[in-house]
Motif scaffolding. Structure first.
Motif, PDB file in Angstrom:
ATOM      1  N   UNK A 175     -14.304  -1.979  11.388  1.00  0.00           N
ATOM      2  CA  UNK A 175     -13.708  -3.309  11.519  1.00  0.00           C
ATOM      3  C   UNK A 175     -12.686  -3.545  10.408  1.00  0.00           C
ATOM      4  N   UNK A 176     -13.051  -3.233   9.175  1.00  0.00           N
ATOM      5  CA  UNK A 176     -12.141  -3.432   8.043  1.00  0.00           C
ATOM      6  C   UNK A 176     -10.914  -2.531   8.171  1.00  0.00           C
ATOM      7  N   UNK A 177     -11.121  -1.295   8.614  1.00  0.00           N
ATOM      8  CA  UNK A 177     -10.005  -0.359   8.763  1.00  0.00           C
ATOM      9  C   UNK A 177      -9.014  -0.838   9.810  1.00  0.00           C
ATOM     10  N   UNK A 178      -9.508  -1.274  10.959  1.00  0.00           N
ATOM     11  CA  UNK A 178      -8.616  -1.711  12.036  1.00  0.00           C
ATOM     12  C   UNK A 178      -7.838  -2.955  11.630  1.00  0.00           C
ATOM     13  N   UNK A 179      -8.465  -3.841  10.888  1.00  0.00           N
ATOM     14  CA  UNK A 179      -7.751  -5.035  10.417  1.00  0.00           C
ATOM     15  C   UNK A 179      -6.594  -4.664   9.495  1.00  0.00           C
ATOM     16  N   UNK A 180      -6.824  -3.705   8.607  1.00  0.00           N
ATOM     17  CA  UNK A 180      -5.750  -3.246   7.713  1.00  0.00           C
ATOM     18  C   UNK A 180      -4.675  -2.510   8.496  1.00  0.00           C
ATOM     19  N   UNK A 181      -5.104  -1.660   9.423  1.00  0.00           N
ATOM     20  CA  UNK A 181      -4.163  -0.893  10.235  1.00  0.00           C
ATOM     21  C   UNK A 181      -3.274  -1.812  11.053  1.00  0.00           C
ATOM     22  N   UNK A 182      -3.855  -2.849  11.626  1.00  0.00           N
ATOM     23  CA  UNK A 182      -3.096  -3.798  12.439  1.00  0.00           C
ATOM     24  C   UNK A 182      -2.031  -4.502  11.611  1.00  0.00           C
ATOM     25  N   UNK A 183      -2.413  -4.958  10.434  1.00  0.00           N
ATOM     26  CA  UNK A 183      -1.489  -5.698   9.574  1.00  0.00           C
ATOM     27  C   UNK A 183      -0.287  -4.851   9.169  1.00  0.00           C
ATOM     28  N   UNK A 184      -0.542  -3.606   8.783  1.00  0.00           N
ATOM     29  CA  UNK A 184       0.542  -2.746   8.307  1.00  0.00           C
ATOM     30  C   UNK A 184       1.390  -2.231   9.469  1.00  0.00           C
ATOM     31  N   UNK A 185       0.737  -1.775  10.536  1.00  0.00           N
ATOM     32  CA  UNK A 185       1.474  -1.175  11.654  1.00  0.00           C
ATOM     33  C   UNK A 185       2.320  -2.202  12.392  1.00  0.00           C
ATOM     34  N   UNK A 186       1.916  -3.458  12.361  1.00  0.00           N
ATOM     35  CA  UNK A 186       2.701  -4.517  13.009  1.00  0.00           C
ATOM     36  C   UNK A 186       4.105  -4.582  12.409  1.00  0.00           C
ATOM     37  N   UNK A 187       4.159  -4.522  11.066  1.00  0.00           N
ATOM     38  CA  UNK A 187       5.455  -4.584  10.376  1.00  0.00           C
ATOM     39  C   UNK A 187       6.276  -3.331  10.636  1.00  0.00           C
ATOM     40  N   UNK A 188       5.631  -2.175  10.569  1.00  0.00           N
ATOM     41  CA  UNK A 188       6.367  -0.923  10.765  1.00  0.00           C
ATOM     42  C   UNK A 188       6.906  -0.828  12.183  1.00  0.00           C
ATOM     43  N   UNK A 189       6.103  -1.226  13.149  1.00  0.00           N
ATOM     44  CA  UNK A 189       6.536  -1.148  14.544  1.00  0.00           C
ATOM     45  C   UNK A 189       7.684  -2.117  14.816  1.00  0.00           C
ATOM     46  N   UNK A 190       7.628  -3.254  14.184  1.00  0.00           N
ATOM     47  CA  UNK A 190       8.695  -4.251  14.323  1.00  0.00           C
ATOM     48  C   UNK A 190      10.024  -3.660  13.848  1.00  0.00           C
ATOM     49  N   UNK A 191       9.985  -2.955  12.714  1.00  0.00           N
ATOM     50  CA  UNK A 191      11.203  -2.326  12.190  1.00  0.00           C
ATOM     51  C   UNK A 191      11.669  -1.167  13.077  1.00  0.00           C
ATOM     52  N   UNK A 192      10.718  -0.378  13.569  1.00  0.00           N
ATOM     53  CA  UNK A 192      11.052   0.773  14.407  1.00  0.00           C
ATOM     54  C   UNK A 192      11.706   0.377  15.718  1.00  0.00           C
ATOM     55  N   UNK A 193      11.389  -0.815  16.204  1.00  0.00           N
ATOM     56  CA  UNK A 193      11.887  -1.250  17.518  1.00  0.00           C
ATOM     57  C   UNK A 193      12.957  -2.325  17.410  1.00  0.00           C
ATOM     58  N   UNK A 194      13.624  -2.392  16.247  1.00  0.00           N
ATOM     59  CA  UNK A 194      14.678  -3.390  16.041  1.00  0.00           C
ATOM     60  C   UNK A 194      14.196  -4.806  16.318  1.00  0.00           C
ATOM     61  N   UNK A 195      12.989  -5.100  15.858  1.00  0.00           N
ATOM     62  CA  UNK A 195      12.395  -6.436  15.974  1.00  0.00           C
ATOM     63  C   UNK A 195      12.171  -6.889  17.418  1.00  0.00           C
ATOM     64  N   UNK A 196      12.034  -5.911  18.322  1.00  0.00           N
ATOM     65  CA  UNK A 196      11.876  -6.246  19.751  1.00  0.00           C
ATOM     66  C   UNK A 196      10.430  -6.178  20.240  1.00  0.00           C
ATOM     67  N   UNK A 197       9.578  -5.451  19.513  1.00  0.00           N
ATOM     68  CA  UNK A 197       8.219  -5.263  19.997  1.00  0.00           C
ATOM     69  C   UNK A 197       7.199  -5.665  18.926  1.00  0.00           C
TER      70      UNK A 197
END
Length: 367
Positions: free
Chosen positions: A196-218
């Motif tokens: 549970x703790x790992x997924x919460x951290x993963x979600x928080x960090x990956x959300x930002x990285x994915x946003x940058x990777x997709x030009x703020x579209x996803x």
């Protein structure tokens, strides 16, 4: 942390090699079926205690031998560390600084590594077991006690399932079931809390990285799925008690089916993009980008937890990424030893701090 030297003996198509690596970016190139991925596999084996391609150590033995050995020299905080993994006659042996370890959990954390290969897209596309494995490998490297709990949980799970089967013929065994319920709930609660703790951290960090990777579209979201509705990660007793309650609810069904129904062995997590499940509604490109976001986030989590960058292993992924994602990936490789396999060499010539190793017929040439 970085790998200074690799030695292989009768591993896959390598008979005997010894080679040193740069602590920056190492490009392992050559034609297909020459042994590039086998190098990545050997490095990961010494980090995770298992191959990323097979669960059977005997498949790693050179066809002309009956044993194999992988030996690494790792520099960790300016100190040399030796990791040796060997297999012979159905038995594996792992040495840390020439001292045999007594259990696999002792290997965890000695070499921190993140691997990214084309098969990782299956984390999105396939069933829950691959997503559980993704969680377990990362958490185990950070917390060897978690790996030990996983081993204990699987042992208890098998014993409990056997008890459910044997109780069909010998009803008196049911009197011991409460004891096994308590055991599996205590260990299972530890696993659930860490996931549970790992997924919460993963979600928080990956959300930002994915946003940058997709030009703020996803917008990427990750949701942990377990059999408990609410989990207080600060209260193991509460999680354990809820686990036991769930077991008691399922008692009649378990006795009919002779199997443990609820537990972390059935956990999963959803990967969601713009509100839709990526597995069902994402294109191949979207799925690949999401996995890249997860892997880059995995690096950050390890760095945050240990104050060290892991070794990054990229197995033939450059051909799967477009130029934008390749550039984004390379911008994230600073301060981290990286191994990249590729059939192409020219693409990497424009980058700094790169060493090239040509692989041909189970031999490595430092070029």
């Amino acid at each position: 942390m970085y790998i200074e030297q690799l030695e292989l003996e009768n591993f896959r198509n390598y008979k005997r090699i010894k080679t040193s690596f740069s602590k920056n970016i190492n490009i392992i190139y050559g034609e297909n079926a020459q042994g590039k991925t086998n190098i990545i596999e050997a490095l990961f084996l010494c980090a995770a205690g298992r191959s990323h391609r097979t669960s059977k150590d005997r498949e790693l033995i050179n066809i002309n031998s009956s044993r194999f050995k992988v030996k690494l020299i790792v520099i960790d905080n300016s100190k040399k560390k030796e990791i040796e993994y060997s297999y012979e006659s159905g038995k594996k042996q792992i040495l840390i600084n020439e001292i045999p370890i007594k259990r696999m959990a002792e290997l965890m954390g000695n070499l921190l590594a993140v691997i990214f290969s084309p098969e990782d897209i299956l984390i999105v596309k396939e069933g829950p077991s691959l997503r559980r494995r993704f969680m377990d490998i990362t958490i185990s490297q950070l917390k060897p006690s978690y790996f030990y709990n996983l081993q204990q949980y699987n042992k208890i799970l098998n014993q409990r399932n056997n008890l459910l089967k044997e109780a069909q013929e010998k009803k008196s065994l049911l009197d011991t079931l409460d004891i096994w319920d308590e055991k599996i709930a205590w260990v299972g609660a530890e696993i659930i809390i860490e996931r549970k703790k790992f997924i919460e951290r993963l979600c928080k960090i990956s959300k930002k990285k994915h946003y940058n990777l997709t030009d703020n579209c996803e917008e990427l979201d990750i949701k942990y799925k377990t059999f408990l509705d609410e989990i207080d990660v600060e209260n193991k007793e509460s999680v354990k008690n809820k686990f036991v309650e769930e077991i008691l609810k399922n008692r009649r069904t378990e006795l009919k089916r002779c199997v443990t129904i609820a537990g972390p062995h059935r956990d999963d997590f959803d990967i969601i993009v713009n509100g839709l499940p990526l597995k069902n509604f994402g294109s191949q490109g979207q799925q690949r980008t999401a996995v890249l976001s997860l892997k880059l986030s995995e690096i950050d989590i390890i760095k945050d937890e240990t104050d060290e960058y892991p070794i990054l292993l990229l197995d033939d992924v450059m051909s799967e990424l477009d130029n934008k994602r390749k550039s984004y990936l390379f911008n994230n490789l600073k301060n981290m030893q990286t191994f990249i396999t590729s059939t192409e060499k020219d693409y990497f010539k424009e980058f700094q701090y790169i060493s090239f190793y040509k692989v041909k017929c189970g031999e490595i040439i430092n070029s």
